[in-house]
Scaffold this motif. Structure first.
Motif, PDB file in Angstrom:
ATOM      1  N   ASN A  27      18.918   5.589   3.599  1.00 56.94           N
ATOM      2  CA  ASN A  27      20.361   5.808   3.468  1.00 56.94           C
ATOM      3  C   ASN A  27      21.098   4.768   4.293  1.00 56.94           C
ATOM      4  O   ASN A  27      20.661   4.422   5.393  1.00 56.94           O
ATOM      5  CB  ASN A  27      20.736   7.212   3.968  1.00 56.94           C
ATOM      6  N   GLU A  28      22.209   4.287   3.750  1.00 57.07           N
ATOM      7  CA  GLU A  28      23.009   3.290   4.443  1.00 57.07           C
ATOM      8  C   GLU A  28      24.476   3.687   4.407  1.00 57.07           C
ATOM      9  O   GLU A  28      24.945   4.276   3.438  1.00 57.07           O
ATOM     10  CB  GLU A  28      22.879   1.922   3.774  1.00 57.07           C
ATOM     11  N   GLU A  29      25.178   3.332   5.467  1.00 53.44           N
ATOM     12  CA  GLU A  29      26.626   3.485   5.521  1.00 53.44           C
ATOM     13  C   GLU A  29      27.193   2.132   5.935  1.00 53.44           C
ATOM     14  O   GLU A  29      27.267   1.792   7.113  1.00 53.44           O
ATOM     15  CB  GLU A  29      27.013   4.564   6.537  1.00 53.44           C
ATOM     16  N   ARG A  30      27.566   1.350   4.931  1.00 53.71           N
ATOM     17  CA  ARG A  30      28.065  -0.005   5.170  1.00 53.71           C
ATOM     18  C   ARG A  30      29.545   0.056   5.520  1.00 53.71           C
ATOM     19  O   ARG A  30      30.313   0.708   4.832  1.00 53.71           O
ATOM     20  CB  ARG A  30      27.839  -0.874   3.946  1.00 53.71           C
ATOM     21  N   SER A  35      12.239  11.004  11.087  1.00 53.61           N
ATOM     22  CA  SER A  35      13.526  10.424  10.713  1.00 53.61           C
ATOM     23  C   SER A  35      13.863   9.349  11.735  1.00 53.61           C
ATOM     24  O   SER A  35      13.804   9.594  12.937  1.00 53.61           O
ATOM     25  CB  SER A  35      14.604  11.515  10.693  1.00 53.61           C
ATOM     26  N   ILE A  36      14.183   8.166  11.237  1.00 47.36           N
ATOM     27  CA  ILE A  36      14.539   7.044  12.112  1.00 47.36           C
ATOM     28  C   ILE A  36      15.948   6.603  11.733  1.00 47.36           C
ATOM     29  O   ILE A  36      16.241   6.397  10.558  1.00 47.36           O
ATOM     30  CB  ILE A  36      13.562   5.866  11.943  1.00 47.36           C
ATOM     31  N   ASN A  94      26.119  -1.802   9.523  1.00 46.66           N
ATOM     32  CA  ASN A  94      25.374  -1.000   8.551  1.00 46.66           C
ATOM     33  C   ASN A  94      24.599   0.076   9.313  1.00 46.66           C
ATOM     34  O   ASN A  94      23.572  -0.207   9.924  1.00 46.66           O
ATOM     35  CB  ASN A  94      24.421  -1.884   7.745  1.00 46.66           C
ATOM     36  N   ALA A  95      25.112   1.297   9.296  1.00 45.28           N
ATOM     37  CA  ALA A  95      24.389   2.429   9.890  1.00 45.28           C
ATOM     38  C   ALA A  95      23.395   2.916   8.840  1.00 45.28           C
ATOM     39  O   ALA A  95      23.759   3.138   7.695  1.00 45.28           O
ATOM     40  CB  ALA A  95      25.363   3.535  10.282  1.00 45.28           C
ATOM     41  N   TRP A  96      22.146   3.089   9.234  1.00 47.53           N
ATOM     42  CA  TRP A  96      21.095   3.446   8.272  1.00 47.53           C
ATOM     43  C   TRP A  96      20.213   4.560   8.814  1.00 47.53           C
ATOM     44  O   TRP A  96      20.163   4.804  10.011  1.00 47.53           O
ATOM     45  CB  TRP A  96      20.241   2.218   7.927  1.00 47.53           C
ATOM     46  N   SER A  97      19.522   5.206   7.898  1.00 49.38           N
ATOM     47  CA  SER A  97      18.495   6.179   8.278  1.00 49.38           C
ATOM     48  C   SER A  97      17.369   6.115   7.257  1.00 49.38           C
ATOM     49  O   SER A  97      17.584   5.830   6.083  1.00 49.38           O
ATOM     50  CB  SER A  97      19.064   7.597   8.379  1.00 49.38           C
TER      51      SER A  97
END
Length: 145
Positions: A103-106, A55-56, A118-121
């Protein structure tokens, strides 16, 4: 490119600034079978590795440092089902992985509609071709006779 490359997933480079990451989690699962033994507690027999996942996680600030193109490229590779080689700057080759999810959290959209954060994983799973694993001792012995 913004800063030195610290790791790559296929053609997609993770950089010190821009498309950088903040966390990496690796998980390896192995399998053990219980074998009943007369007059003793059961013994365990290792049956081999089961799966490996990575997981990155990271945060993009696209207006300041860019990085959206790499994230979109990884999303496109995920949609195509392409296995990609994961390699770190220190020469570590983790092997081929498939992308299970992006996954993104814009957040912080300005009045002009520009994305500021943009927090992403990315969730990866080790890819092995069918029949590419090492054969067990029993099958090796059969080949000797």
């Amino acid at each position: 490119m913004s800063g030195p490359v610290t790791m790559s997933l296929g053609l997609y480079a993770f950089e010190a600034h821009g498309f950088g990451y903040t966390d990496i989690t690796r998980s390896l699962t192995t399998a053990w079978s219980s074998v009943d033994v007369v007059d003793r507690i059961e013994v365990l027999q290792w049956t081999g590795p089961k799966s490996e996942a990575v997981s990155i996680k990271g945060v993009l600030f696209p207006a300041e440092f860019g990085g959206e193109d790499n994230l979109e490229g990884i999303r496109a590779a995920a949609q195509k089902g392409e296995p990609l080689m994961l390699v770190s700057l220190d020469g570590g080759v983790f092997g081929e992985f498939v992308i299970e999810s992006v996954n993104e959290e814009r957040a912080y959209i300005d009045p002009r509609g520009t994305l500021r954060k943009n927090a992403w994983s990315i969730e990866l799973k080790r890819f092995e071709q069918a029949g590419s694993g090492q054969s067990g001792g029993a099958s090796q012995s059969i080949g000797l006779f």
